[in-house]
Design a protein around this motif. Structure first.
Motif, PDB file in Angstrom:
ATOM      1  N   LEU A 122       2.393 -10.243   6.435  1.00 37.10           N
ATOM      2  CA  LEU A 122       1.763  -9.595   7.261  1.00 37.10           C
ATOM      3  C   LEU A 122       0.398  -9.180   7.079  1.00 37.10           C
ATOM      4  O   LEU A 122      -0.375  -8.974   7.847  1.00 37.10           O
ATOM      5  N   SER A 123       0.097  -9.247   5.738  1.00 33.28           N
ATOM      6  CA  SER A 123      -1.184  -8.820   5.407  1.00 33.28           C
ATOM      7  C   SER A 123      -2.176  -9.963   5.610  1.00 33.28           C
ATOM      8  O   SER A 123      -3.443  -9.617   5.649  1.00 33.28           O
ATOM      9  N   GLU A 124      -1.911 -11.038   5.910  1.00 35.33           N
ATOM     10  CA  GLU A 124      -2.610 -12.115   6.451  1.00 35.33           C
ATOM     11  C   GLU A 124      -3.252 -11.922   7.734  1.00 35.33           C
ATOM     12  O   GLU A 124      -4.406 -12.165   7.868  1.00 35.33           O
ATOM     13  N   ALA A 125      -2.560 -11.069   8.709  1.00 38.10           N
ATOM     14  CA  ALA A 125      -2.939 -11.108  10.046  1.00 38.10           C
ATOM     15  C   ALA A 125      -3.651  -9.675  10.382  1.00 38.10           C
ATOM     16  O   ALA A 125      -4.554  -9.471  11.128  1.00 38.10           O
ATOM     17  N   LEU A 126      -2.814  -8.570   9.624  1.00 36.11           N
ATOM     18  CA  LEU A 126      -3.234  -7.358  10.094  1.00 36.11           C
ATOM     19  C   LEU A 126      -4.408  -6.542   9.205  1.00 36.11           C
ATOM     20  O   LEU A 126      -4.674  -5.528   9.727  1.00 36.11           O
ATOM     21  N   GLN A 127      -5.030  -7.103   8.338  1.00 33.56           N
ATOM     22  CA  GLN A 127      -6.091  -6.606   7.801  1.00 33.56           C
ATOM     23  C   GLN A 127      -7.327  -6.351   8.584  1.00 33.56           C
ATOM     24  O   GLN A 127      -8.447  -5.801   8.392  1.00 33.56           O
ATOM     25  N   ARG A 128      -7.311  -7.271   9.757  1.00 28.85           N
ATOM     26  CA  ARG A 128      -8.472  -7.093  10.604  1.00 28.85           C
ATOM     27  C   ARG A 128      -8.079  -6.171  11.712  1.00 28.85           C
ATOM     28  O   ARG A 128      -9.040  -6.172  12.743  1.00 28.85           O
ATOM     29  N   VAL A 129      -7.189  -5.277  11.620  1.00 31.66           N
ATOM     30  CA  VAL A 129      -7.167  -4.295  12.734  1.00 31.66           C
ATOM     31  C   VAL A 129      -7.510  -3.028  12.036  1.00 31.66           C
ATOM     32  O   VAL A 129      -7.113  -2.510  10.979  1.00 31.66           O
ATOM     33  N   PRO A 130      -8.405  -2.310  12.512  1.00 31.14           N
ATOM     34  CA  PRO A 130      -9.314  -0.991  12.199  1.00 31.14           C
ATOM     35  C   PRO A 130      -7.904   0.062  12.075  1.00 31.14           C
ATOM     36  O   PRO A 130      -7.302  -0.036  12.916  1.00 31.14           O
ATOM     37  N   GLY A 131      -8.039   1.038  10.929  1.00 28.56           N
ATOM     38  CA  GLY A 131      -6.845   2.068  10.888  1.00 28.56           C
ATOM     39  C   GLY A 131      -5.963   1.711  10.123  1.00 28.56           C
ATOM     40  O   GLY A 131      -5.071   2.444   9.761  1.00 28.56           O
ATOM     41  N   LEU A 132      -5.600   0.407   9.941  1.00 22.47           N
ATOM     42  CA  LEU A 132      -4.465  -0.044   9.254  1.00 22.47           C
ATOM     43  C   LEU A 132      -4.864  -0.302   7.745  1.00 22.47           C
ATOM     44  O   LEU A 132      -5.977  -0.955   7.694  1.00 22.47           O
ATOM     45  N   VAL A 133      -4.086  -0.126   6.776  1.00 23.96           N
ATOM     46  CA  VAL A 133      -4.177  -0.662   5.376  1.00 23.96           C
ATOM     47  C   VAL A 133      -2.901  -1.368   5.148  1.00 23.96           C
ATOM     48  O   VAL A 133      -1.614  -0.659   5.030  1.00 23.96           O
ATOM     49  N   VAL A 134      -3.135  -2.463   4.794  1.00 26.39           N
ATOM     50  CA  VAL A 134      -1.908  -3.679   4.557  1.00 26.39           C
ATOM     51  C   VAL A 134      -2.065  -4.127   3.140  1.00 26.39           C
ATOM     52  O   VAL A 134      -3.197  -4.857   3.016  1.00 26.39           O
ATOM     53  N   GLN A 135      -1.263  -3.815   2.202  1.00 25.01           N
ATOM     54  CA  GLN A 135      -1.399  -4.269   0.892  1.00 25.01           C
ATOM     55  C   GLN A 135      -0.449  -4.997   0.187  1.00 25.01           C
ATOM     56  O   GLN A 135       0.760  -4.534   0.557  1.00 25.01           O
ATOM     57  N   ASN A 136      -0.403  -6.196  -0.038  1.00 17.88           N
ATOM     58  CA  ASN A 136       0.473  -7.051  -0.524  1.00 17.88           C
ATOM     59  C   ASN A 136       0.794  -6.615  -1.983  1.00 17.88           C
ATOM     60  O   ASN A 136      -0.001  -7.084  -2.974  1.00 17.88           O
ATOM     61  N   ARG A 137       1.822  -6.047  -2.354  1.00 22.16           N
ATOM     62  CA  ARG A 137       2.285  -5.810  -3.585  1.00 22.16           C
ATOM     63  C   ARG A 137       2.357  -6.975  -4.743  1.00 22.16           C
ATOM     64  O   ARG A 137       2.477  -6.562  -5.839  1.00 22.16           O
ATOM     65  N   GLN A 138       2.369  -8.122  -4.051  1.00 18.93           N
ATOM     66  CA  GLN A 138       2.557  -9.280  -5.011  1.00 18.93           C
ATOM     67  C   GLN A 138       4.229  -9.032  -5.632  1.00 18.93           C
ATOM     68  O   GLN A 138       4.321  -9.353  -6.762  1.00 18.93           O
ATOM     69  N   ASN A 139       4.947  -8.454  -5.024  1.00 24.20           N
ATOM     70  CA  ASN A 139       6.344  -8.157  -5.400  1.00 24.20           C
ATOM     71  C   ASN A 139       7.278  -8.029  -4.119  1.00 24.20           C
ATOM     72  O   ASN A 139       7.427  -7.031  -3.100  1.00 24.20           O
ATOM     73  N   TYR A 140       7.848  -9.126  -4.003  1.00 23.52           N
ATOM     74  CA  TYR A 140       8.850  -9.443  -2.872  1.00 23.52           C
ATOM     75  C   TYR A 140      10.137  -8.683  -2.648  1.00 23.52           C
ATOM     76  O   TYR A 140      10.979  -8.643  -1.652  1.00 23.52           O
ATOM     77  N   ALA A 141      10.564  -7.957  -3.957  1.00 21.19           N
ATOM     78  CA  ALA A 141      11.536  -7.096  -3.899  1.00 21.19           C
ATOM     79  C   ALA A 141      11.178  -5.617  -3.238  1.00 21.19           C
ATOM     80  O   ALA A 141      12.140  -5.135  -3.099  1.00 21.19           O
ATOM     81  N   GLN A 142       9.935  -5.373  -3.148  1.00 20.28           N
ATOM     82  CA  GLN A 142       9.663  -4.138  -2.630  1.00 20.28           C
ATOM     83  C   GLN A 142       8.996  -4.264  -1.370  1.00 20.28           C
ATOM     84  O   GLN A 142       8.426  -3.324  -0.741  1.00 20.28           O
TER      85      GLN A 142
END
Length: 751
Positions: A122-142
Motif C-alpha cells: 500500500l505504500s506505493e499508492a497511499l504516500q500521495r494522500v496528505p495526512g497519512l504516513v505509510v512506511q514500508n518496514r522492509q519486514n513482511y513478518a510485521q
C-alpha cells in the motif's frame, strides 16, 4: 434520460429502464447509480483517465481566490477534458463527488495504483494522500506501518487504530488490529481514504478509514500474465483472467512474490489469490461474490536495529533473530457477498462475510526468560475464525426543502482466536516449538447501529451521523497452571459527527467538521497485566478523542484541484507502553494528548501530456500533561513517538504518447522520535527520489507492456520506519539503498 455505460464509453439501452439514474459507477457491488440533473447533461466515465482523486483542502487565504474562479456546471464533464473526476462512497455509502463532501477524503485511482508500480505494498499508492504516513518496514513478518493524523503510529506490527475495508469487508478485527497485506493491489480499481471527524461514523478504532474497491470483470474475456524482477532477489509472477457484460462479469487473479529482503534474515514469499463474480439478478438489483486468500510461509523477521548497528551496517540483523530463527507464517482466506437492491427511491445494501486466519510466529525471547515465565512463551500460535455483516437502508425523503437522505444501518463483526503459546526451544534446540505455556479462546464482538443524514439545501450541505459503538472482549483461559485468567470487558460509546459545507462559488467550497471517537485496546495490548501479575489487563480503558476540522476545496480551471485542512485532535487516556520486560509488553492509559496540523493536497493536469501532484502534512503531536510509565515521568510537551512533524510527497508525470508514461516521485520526512521520553536518538529526516516508466504496445488482440523502475535514485541511507518503545533499544528499521526493478507482461483478448 440517457443511461451511461462507463466501461463501454457509450449510452446503454439495456439500463435505460431504470430511468431515474443517468450514470453508473463501480463500487464493490458492481455498478452504483448516480443521480444527475438534466437529461442532456454530458456524462463521463466515473474512473476514466489517470488522476481521478481529490486531495485535501486549501488555507483560508484562498477564500478570495474562489470568487475570481470561473463558474462551471458541476455535472457537465465532457469526455476527454482535463477535469479530474472523483466519486467516492466511503462515509456516504452512495456515490458523491468528493468535492461536495464536507470532510477530508481522497480517492487513489487505478492508473495511479498500476502505472509503473509493483503492486506489492500500500505504500506505493497511499504516500500521495496528505495526512497519512505509510512506511514500508522492509519486514513482511510485521506488515506496513500506517498512521492517519497520528492515529496508529505506535503499532509495533500490522495496522492499529485505522479501519481497513476491502469491498466493504473489514480487514480489521473488532478490537482494531488490521493487516494491510490482505488488500490485493493487483485487483484494485481505487482506494478511498477518509480522515478526520467524519471517520468516527465507522465506530471504534476508526482514527481514519482506508477502503479498497476491486474492479468488475467487463468486456470480451481476456487473459494476461506479467513478471517482474529486481534488487535483493525480488521477483513477482502474476496471472489473471477477466471479462463480462452488462449482466455479469468475472475476475480471477493469482500472484506470487519472492524476495531475499534488503536486510539479512528478511526473506519472504507471498501468495495471493482473488476471485470475483458480479451479476444482476434483475433490473433493480446487483450482487457480487468475492473470495480472497493470502499465504506467507516462514517469512523471516530481522527485528529492529540499534542505532549503532544501523550506522555500522544498514543490512544488519539482530543476533537474536538468527539465534532463534524469528519468523512468521500466515494462512488467510475469506469469502464475502455484497447485495444491493433499489426499492422505489430507497436502496437496500447487504454485506456478509466469513473467513479464517492461522498464524504461527517464533519470537526471540531468551530461553532463560521463557523457562521462568508462567504464561505466554516464545511461540505465538492461533487459529482465528471471523464473520460478520452489514444491513443498510438508504432513503431519500420527499416533501422537504432541498435534498435530504437518511441512512440507517447495523454492523456486526466477530473474531474468535484459539490461541496457544509455546516455549521457543526444546532442550538445547532453539527456535522450535516446545512446551505449552498458553491455551485460551479470545473472542471480540461488535454490534453497532447507526444513523446518518445528508441534507443539501441551496448552497449548504450538512452531514451528520451517530453510531452506538461497542466492543466486547471475552477470554476463556484453558491453561490453569498459573491460575484462571478468564474474564471479559465491554466497551460502549456513542460516536457522533457533524459537518457543514458552504459553496462560496461553484469552484470554491468551505467546510467545518467535528466528531467524537474512541479507540479500544486490542487483544495484544490487553494480553498482560502491568507488573508481575498474571492475566489480562481488563483495567485498560479506551482512548477517547474529540476532533475538529476546517477546510477549503477549490477548482482552478478545469484541470487543477487544491484542497487544504486545518485540524485539531484532543485525546484522553491515550494507550501507551507501561513496561516491556522479559518479552512481555504491558500497556496503560496515559493522560491527555494534543495533535494539531495542516494538510495540503494539489493535483493538476498541466496539459494533455503532463500531470503534477503534491501532498503536504504538518503535524504537531504532543502529550498535553505529565504522566508516569515504567517508573519514568513523561513530561508535558514531549512529542508522540512514531509521528513525523512534516511529510511531503510530490510527483511529476509525463505521457508523450498514449503508450508511454514516465514519472518522477519525491518524498521528504522530518525526524521521528522513537520513545515517549524523547531521549533516544530520533530517526533522522530524509529525502528520496524515485523514477519509473511504462511502455505499452498493441497488435490485434495482443497487448504488451514493459516496466522500468529505480527507487532511491541518490542512494540515500535512511531509516524507513521505527519500532516505537522497543525494550531492547532496537527502534530502527533501515530502508533499501538504490534499487532497480524491471518487468514485462502480455494480455490476449478474445474477440
Amino acid at each position: 434520460m440517457r443511461v451511461f455505460d462507463y466501461r463501454a464509453g457509450k449510452p446503454s439501452a439495456s439500463l435505460a429502464s431504470i430511468g431515474r439514474f443517468s450514470e453508473w459507477c463501480p463500487t464493490g457491488l458492481g455498478d452504483v447509480p448516480v443521480a444527475r440533473t438534466g437529461d442532456d447533461a454530458a456524462l463521463t466515465p466515473c474512473s476514466a483517465g489517470p488522476g481521478g482523486r481529490v486531495l485535501n483542502l486549501l488555507p483560508l487565504l484562498l477564500l478570495g481566490l474562489g470568487h475570481a474562479l470561473p463558474a462551471r456546471a458541476e455535472s457537465a464533464t465532457p469526455v476527454g477534458s482535463t477535469e479530474l473526476p472523483s466519486l467516492v462512497v466511503t462515509a456516504t455509502y452512495a456515490p458523491v463527488s468528493s468535492f461536495d463532501l464536507p470532510f477530508a477524503i481522497d480517492s487513489v485511482q487505478q492508473p495511479q495504483l498500476g502505472n509503473g508500480q509493483l503492486g506489492v505494498n500500500l505504500s506505493e499508492a497511499l504516500q500521495r494522500v496528505p495526512g497519512l504516513v505509510v512506511q514500508n518496514r522492509q519486514n513482511y513478518a510485521q506488515d506496513l506501518q500506517v498512521s492517519s493524523r497520528g492515529f496508529g503510529a505506535r503499532s509495533a506490527f500490522g495496522i492499529r487504530g485505522l479501519k481497513l475495508l476491502s469491498d466493504g469487508i473489514p480487514a480489521s478485527t473488532p478490537d482494531g488490529q488490521g493487516q494491510a497485506a490482505t488488500l490485493n493491489l493487483d485487483v484494485a480499481e481505487r482506494i478511498e481514504v477518509l480522515r478526520g471527524p467524519a471517520s468516527t461514523i465507522y465506530g471504534s478504532n476508526a482514527g481514519g478509514v482506508i477502503q479498497m474497491f476491486s474492479r468488475d470483470g467487463y468486456g470480451a474475456p481476456k487473459v494476461g500474465t506479467e513478471t517482474s524482477v529486481g534488487s535483493d532477489g525480488f521477483s513477482k509472477q502474476h496471472l489473471y483472467s477477466e471479462g463480462g457484460n452488462e449482466q455479469a462479469g468475472f475476475l480471477v487473479d493469482a500472484s506470487r512474490m519472492d524476495t531475499d529482503g534488503y536486510r539479512d534474515h528478511s526473506a519472504a514469499r507471498r501468495d495471493q489469490t482473488f476471485a470475483k463474480v458480479n451479476f444482476k439478478p434483475d433490473a433493480d438489483s446487483r450482487m457480487a461474490l468475492i473470495f480472497s486468500s493470502l499465504e506467507q510461509n516462514g517469512t523471516e523477521d530481522p527485528l529492529g536495529q540499534t542505532w549503532d548497528a544501523y550506522q555500522h551496517d544498514p543490512r544488519s540483523v539482530a543476533a537474536a533473530a538468527e539465534t532463534y530463527n524469528t519468523r512468521k507464517s500466515i494462512d488467510h482466506q475469506q469469502l464475502g457477498m455484497n447485495y444491493e437492491r433499489y426499492i422505489g427511491d430507497a436502496t437496500l445494501q447487504v454485506n456478509l462475510y466469513a473467513g479464517q486466519r492461522s498464524v504461527v510466529q517464533y519470537l526471540s525471547i531468551p530461553k532463560t526468560v521463557v523457562s521462568n515465565s508462567q504464561r505466554g512463551g516464545g511461540v505465538v500460535d492461533f487459529d482465528r475464525s471471523f464473520h460478520g455483516g452489514t444491513l443498510r437502508w438508504i432513503q431519500p425523503l420527499q416533501g422537504v426543502p432541498g435534498n435530504l437522505t437518511l441512512t440507517s444501518g447495523l454492523d456486526y463483526d466477530q473474531s474468535r482466536d484459539d490461541r496457544h503459546g509455546y516455549q521457543n526451544f526444546s532442550g538445547d534446540q532453539l527456535g522450535v516449538k516446545g512446551e505449552l505455556r498458553r491455551d485460551e479462546q479470545d473472542t471480540a464482538t461488535s454490534l453497532d447501529p447507526y444513523l446518518q443524514a445528508r441534507w443539501q439545501l441551496a448552497d449548504w450541505t450538512f452531514d451528520a451521523g451517530v453510531r452506538y459503538s461497542s466492543m466486547d472482549m471475552d477470554v476463556d483461559d484453558h491453561y490453569l497452571a498459573n491460575g484462571d485468567s478468564s474474564g471479559s470487558k465491554t466497551y460502549r460509546q456513542f460516536t457522533p459527527s457533524l459537518s457543514a459545507m458552504y459553496a462560496f462559488t461553484p469552484n470554491l467550497h468551505g467546510y467545518a467538521s467535528v466528531g467524537k471517537g474512541f479507540e479500544t485496546p486490542t487483544q495484544a495490548e490487553m494480553a498482560y497485566a502491568p507488573g508481575a501479575a498474571e492475566g489480562f489487563n481488563f483495567d485498560l480503558d479506551p482512548a477517547a478523542s474529540t476532533q475538529y476540522e476546517i477546510g477549503l476545496k477549490a477548482k482552478v480551471g478545469e484541470g487543477t484541484r487544491i484542497n487544504a485542512a486545518l485540524f485539531e485532535i484532543r485525546s484522553d487516556d491515550e494507550i501507551v507502553v507501561a513496561s516491556a520486560t522479559d518479552g512481555r509488553t504491558s500497556y496503560q492509559n496515559a493522560g491527555k494528548t494534543l495533535r494539531r496540523g495542516f494538510e495540503l493536497g494539489v493535483q493538476s493536469r498541466l496539459s494533455e501530456r503532463w500531470e503534477a501532484s503534491l501532498a503536504y502534512t504538518r503535524l504537531e503531536a504532543t502529550y498535553n500533561e505529565d504522566f508516569v510509565a515504567g517508573g519514568n515521568t513523561i513530561d508535558k510537551g514531549n512529542h508522540l513517538p512514531g509521528v513525523p512533524g512534516s511529510s511531503l510527497f510530490g510527483e511529476l508525470v509525463w505521457q508523450p504518447r498514449e503508450d508511454i508514461s514516465m514519472g518522477l516521485e519525491g518524498q521528504y520526512r522530518s525526524k521521528v522520535y522513537v520513545e515517549d521520553r524523547n531521549e533516544a536518538k530520533a530517526a533522522p529526516s530524509y529525502a528520496v527520489f524515485n523514477w519509473r516508466t511504462r511502455f505499452e504496445q498493441k497488435a490485434g488482440p495482443w497487448t504488451f507492456h514493459e516496466l522500468v523502475r529505480l527507487d532511491n535514485l541518490l542512494d540515500r541511507q535512511y531509516v524507513g520506519s521505527v519500532i516505537v518503545g522497543d525494550s531492547n533499544g532496537r527502534y530502527y528499521e533501515a530502508a533499501p539503498g538504490r534499487s532497480w526493478y524491471v518487468g514485462a507482461g502480455l494480455e490476449y483478448q478474445f474477440q
